[in-house]
Design a protein around this motif. Structure first.
Motif, PDB file in Angstrom:
ATOM      1  N   TYR A  12     -93.793 -33.013  37.956  1.00 50.34           N
ATOM      2  CA  TYR A  12     -94.774 -32.802  39.035  1.00 50.34           C
ATOM      3  C   TYR A  12     -95.732 -33.989  39.176  1.00 50.34           C
ATOM      4  O   TYR A  12     -96.852 -33.847  39.632  1.00 50.34           O
ATOM      5  N   SER A  37     -92.030 -23.707  33.730  1.00 49.44           N
ATOM      6  CA  SER A  37     -91.194 -24.800  34.252  1.00 49.44           C
ATOM      7  C   SER A  37     -90.222 -25.293  33.193  1.00 49.44           C
ATOM      8  O   SER A  37     -89.056 -25.565  33.496  1.00 49.44           O
ATOM      9  N   LYS A  49     -77.129 -25.255  37.362  1.00 50.10           N
ATOM     10  CA  LYS A  49     -77.725 -25.142  38.697  1.00 50.10           C
ATOM     11  C   LYS A  49     -78.236 -26.524  39.131  1.00 50.10           C
ATOM     12  O   LYS A  49     -79.417 -26.841  39.030  1.00 50.10           O
ATOM     13  N   SER A  51     -78.668 -27.798  42.025  1.00 47.86           N
ATOM     14  CA  SER A  51     -79.630 -27.779  43.134  1.00 47.86           C
ATOM     15  C   SER A  51     -81.063 -27.610  42.635  1.00 47.86           C
ATOM     16  O   SER A  51     -82.005 -28.095  43.264  1.00 47.86           O
ATOM     17  N   PHE A  52     -81.253 -26.944  41.509  1.00 52.17           N
ATOM     18  CA  PHE A  52     -82.591 -26.786  40.946  1.00 52.17           C
ATOM     19  C   PHE A  52     -83.211 -28.155  40.668  1.00 52.17           C
ATOM     20  O   PHE A  52     -84.367 -28.408  40.994  1.00 52.17           O
ATOM     21  N   GLN A  54     -82.389 -31.039  41.987  1.00 51.70           N
ATOM     22  CA  GLN A  54     -82.566 -31.812  43.219  1.00 51.70           C
ATOM     23  C   GLN A  54     -83.895 -31.492  43.886  1.00 51.70           C
ATOM     24  O   GLN A  54     -84.453 -32.328  44.593  1.00 51.70           O
ATOM     25  N   ASN A  55     -84.421 -30.299  43.658  1.00 54.79           N
ATOM     26  CA  ASN A  55     -85.679 -29.874  44.271  1.00 54.79           C
ATOM     27  C   ASN A  55     -86.878 -30.001  43.344  1.00 54.79           C
ATOM     28  O   ASN A  55     -87.988 -29.637  43.712  1.00 54.79           O
ATOM     29  N   LEU A  56     -86.680 -30.512  42.134  1.00 54.55           N
ATOM     30  CA  LEU A  56     -87.742 -30.613  41.143  1.00 54.55           C
ATOM     31  C   LEU A  56     -88.290 -32.039  41.109  1.00 54.55           C
ATOM     32  O   LEU A  56     -87.534 -33.005  41.107  1.00 54.55           O
ATOM     33  N   ASN A  57     -89.611 -32.165  41.067  1.00 52.12           N
ATOM     34  CA  ASN A  57     -90.260 -33.468  41.040  1.00 52.12           C
ATOM     35  C   ASN A  57     -90.413 -33.915  39.571  1.00 52.12           C
ATOM     36  O   ASN A  57     -91.248 -33.402  38.843  1.00 52.12           O
TER      37      ASN A  57
END
Length: 64
Positions: A12, A37, A49, A51-52, A54-57
């Protein structure tokens, strides 16, 4: 596969973790410290997963 250590850089944009995982490891911290997290990252890794992540900073995640 037994997970022994997790390192997370710049989660984050501001959190860094290096956690040695023993037979029993407790994640303790105040609200917003990233405990959930970390557990979601471990779950996504073992559940494959993509895609998880790919969406995590984050900058880098290493699992040993």
């Amino acid at each position: 596969m037994k997970l022994t250590k997790i390192e997370i850089e710049n989660l984050y944009g501001c959190m860094n973790y290096s956690i040695n995982l023993l037979n029993q490891t407790f994640l303790v911290g105040k609200n917003g410290a990233g405990k959930s997290s970390i557990l979601r990252i471990i779950d996504a890794f073992f559940s494959k997963k993509i895609s998880f992540f790919q969406n995590l900073n984050f900058k880098k995640i290493s699992l040993f």
